[in-house]
Design a protein around this motif. Structure first.
Motif, PDB file in Angstrom:
ATOM      1  N   ALA A   5       0.832  -1.204   0.000  1.00  0.00           N
ATOM      2  CA  ALA A   5       0.000   0.000   0.000  1.00  0.00           C
ATOM      3  C   ALA A   5       0.867   1.254   0.000  1.00  0.00           C
ATOM      4  O   ALA A   5       0.563   2.232  -0.695  1.00  0.00           O
ATOM      5  CB  ALA A   5      -0.945   0.002   1.206  1.00  0.00           C
ATOM      6  N   TRP A   6       1.964   1.234   0.779  1.00  0.00           N
ATOM      7  CA  TRP A   6       2.870   2.384   0.800  1.00  0.00           C
ATOM      8  C   TRP A   6       3.512   2.590  -0.575  1.00  0.00           C
ATOM      9  O   TRP A   6       3.609   3.717  -1.055  1.00  0.00           O
ATOM     10  CB  TRP A   6       3.932   2.216   1.876  1.00  0.00           C
ATOM     11  N   SER A   7       3.900   1.513  -1.204  1.00  0.00           N
ATOM     12  CA  SER A   7       4.492   1.605  -2.532  1.00  0.00           C
ATOM     13  C   SER A   7       3.500   2.221  -3.521  1.00  0.00           C
ATOM     14  O   SER A   7       3.860   3.106  -4.318  1.00  0.00           O
ATOM     15  CB  SER A   7       4.927   0.218  -2.997  1.00  0.00           C
ATOM     16  N   SER A   8       2.249   1.805  -3.471  1.00  0.00           N
ATOM     17  CA  SER A   8       1.214   2.367  -4.338  1.00  0.00           C
ATOM     18  C   SER A   8       0.983   3.843  -4.035  1.00  0.00           C
ATOM     19  O   SER A   8       0.814   4.659  -4.952  1.00  0.00           O
ATOM     20  CB  SER A   8      -0.106   1.611  -4.174  1.00  0.00           C
ATOM     21  N   TYR A   9       0.964   4.186  -2.751  1.00  0.00           N
ATOM     22  CA  TYR A   9       0.775   5.579  -2.356  1.00  0.00           C
ATOM     23  C   TYR A   9       1.899   6.445  -2.912  1.00  0.00           C
ATOM     24  O   TYR A   9       1.661   7.522  -3.476  1.00  0.00           O
ATOM     25  CB  TYR A   9       0.703   5.689  -0.829  1.00  0.00           C
ATOM     26  N   LEU A  10       3.143   5.976  -2.749  1.00  0.00           N
ATOM     27  CA  LEU A  10       4.282   6.736  -3.279  1.00  0.00           C
ATOM     28  C   LEU A  10       4.177   6.906  -4.787  1.00  0.00           C
ATOM     29  O   LEU A  10       4.405   7.998  -5.319  1.00  0.00           O
ATOM     30  CB  LEU A  10       5.606   6.040  -2.936  1.00  0.00           C
ATOM     31  N   GLU A  11       3.858   5.832  -5.475  1.00  0.00           N
ATOM     32  CA  GLU A  11       3.751   5.876  -6.930  1.00  0.00           C
ATOM     33  C   GLU A  11       2.718   6.913  -7.372  1.00  0.00           C
ATOM     34  O   GLU A  11       2.931   7.656  -8.328  1.00  0.00           O
ATOM     35  CB  GLU A  11       3.377   4.499  -7.471  1.00  0.00           C
ATOM     36  N   ASN A  36       1.701   9.554  -5.627  1.00  0.00           N
ATOM     37  CA  ASN A  36       1.859  10.901  -5.071  1.00  0.00           C
ATOM     38  C   ASN A  36       3.224  11.553  -5.247  1.00  0.00           C
ATOM     39  O   ASN A  36       3.342  12.760  -5.040  1.00  0.00           O
ATOM     40  CB  ASN A  36       1.488  10.879  -3.585  1.00  0.00           C
ATOM     41  N   GLU A  37       4.245  10.806  -5.598  1.00  0.00           N
ATOM     42  CA  GLU A  37       5.570  11.422  -5.725  1.00  0.00           C
ATOM     43  C   GLU A  37       5.635  12.452  -6.857  1.00  0.00           C
ATOM     44  O   GLU A  37       6.201  13.525  -6.676  1.00  0.00           O
ATOM     45  CB  GLU A  37       6.649  10.359  -5.918  1.00  0.00           C
ATOM     46  N   PRO A  58       3.082  14.260  -8.323  1.00  0.00           N
ATOM     47  CA  PRO A  58       2.382  15.499  -7.946  1.00  0.00           C
ATOM     48  C   PRO A  58       3.137  16.301  -6.883  1.00  0.00           C
ATOM     49  O   PRO A  58       3.148  17.527  -6.925  1.00  0.00           O
ATOM     50  CB  PRO A  58       1.031  15.009  -7.413  1.00  0.00           C
ATOM     51  N   PHE A  59       3.794  15.624  -5.947  1.00  0.00           N
ATOM     52  CA  PHE A  59       4.586  16.307  -4.928  1.00  0.00           C
ATOM     53  C   PHE A  59       5.708  17.110  -5.576  1.00  0.00           C
ATOM     54  O   PHE A  59       5.924  18.275  -5.255  1.00  0.00           O
ATOM     55  CB  PHE A  59       5.166  15.278  -3.940  1.00  0.00           C
ATOM     56  N   SER A  60       6.412  16.495  -6.516  1.00  0.00           N
ATOM     57  CA  SER A  60       7.542  17.172  -7.152  1.00  0.00           C
ATOM     58  C   SER A  60       7.103  18.317  -8.051  1.00  0.00           C
ATOM     59  O   SER A  60       7.884  19.214  -8.331  1.00  0.00           O
ATOM     60  CB  SER A  60       8.395  16.174  -7.941  1.00  0.00           C
ATOM     61  N   GLU A  61       5.845  18.294  -8.483  1.00  0.00           N
ATOM     62  CA  GLU A  61       5.343  19.334  -9.375  1.00  0.00           C
ATOM     63  C   GLU A  61       4.555  20.423  -8.655  1.00  0.00           C
ATOM     64  O   GLU A  61       4.024  21.329  -9.304  1.00  0.00           O
ATOM     65  CB  GLU A  61       4.460  18.691 -10.452  1.00  0.00           C
ATOM     66  N   THR A  62       4.477  20.354  -7.344  1.00  0.00           N
ATOM     67  CA  THR A  62       3.720  21.347  -6.599  1.00  0.00           C
ATOM     68  C   THR A  62       4.309  22.729  -6.858  1.00  0.00           C
ATOM     69  O   THR A  62       5.479  22.975  -6.602  1.00  0.00           O
ATOM     70  CB  THR A  62       3.736  21.034  -5.086  1.00  0.00           C
ATOM     71  N   ALA A  63       3.473  23.620  -7.380  1.00  0.00           N
ATOM     72  CA  ALA A  63       3.947  24.943  -7.764  1.00  0.00           C
ATOM     73  C   ALA A  63       3.339  26.051  -6.904  1.00  0.00           C
ATOM     74  O   ALA A  63       3.655  27.209  -7.098  1.00  0.00           O
ATOM     75  CB  ALA A  63       3.625  25.198  -9.239  1.00  0.00           C
TER      76      ALA A  63
END
Length: 143
Positions: A119-125, A127-128, A130-135
């Protein structure tokens, strides 16, 4: 403060060893409860009391507040880690979070979270990127 990512395994009795760097902060007691996104929240006993006091201030006339309080507290399990730093995750919380043998325990500042490793692996996949693109400013005054 809880930081980092750790990968303990849960034994057949539902026990897991807390990360060594978390043990001192949790030595006086720990409260496990349902978290959002189907993980478990792990609070030190003092932090849980602080949160409980804060959510008790919510108006009883708010259905959303009542629902949140019911789910948050009805699943709570308080315990003291044993000498090896182990805690037991109750069966109902294991089911809620879909926990299997392989776990991920992450630090999120004032609490830790327990996730099933898949589940953590899926969550990271999910959300990572969108996190890096947060403007925009997500947390006012921080970024």
């Amino acid at each position: 403060m809880f930081l980092g990512t750790h990968s303990p395994r849960m034994d057949d009795k539902g026990r897991l060893v807390l990360p060594a760097k978390f043990r001192e902060e949790l030595a006086d007691g720990v409260v496990l409860t349902r978290g959002q996104e189907h993980c478990l929240y792990v609070f030190g006993a003092q932090e849980f009391r602080r949160i409980h006091e804060a959510i008790r201030q919510a108006p009883l006339t708010s259905r959303q507040a009542r629902d949140f309080l019911r789910l948050f507290l009805s699943g709570a399990s308080d315990q003291v880690p044993d000498r090896q730093g182990r805690i037991t995750v109750p069966p109902d919380l294991r089911r809620y979070a879909g926990l299997t043998r392989d776990l991920v325990v992450i630090g999120t500042g004032d609490r830790a979270e327990i996730w099933d490793a898949a589940a953590w692996s899926s969550y990271l996949e999910a959300n990572e990127e969108p996190f890096s693109e947060t403007a925009e400013e997500v947390i006012p005054g921080v970024f």
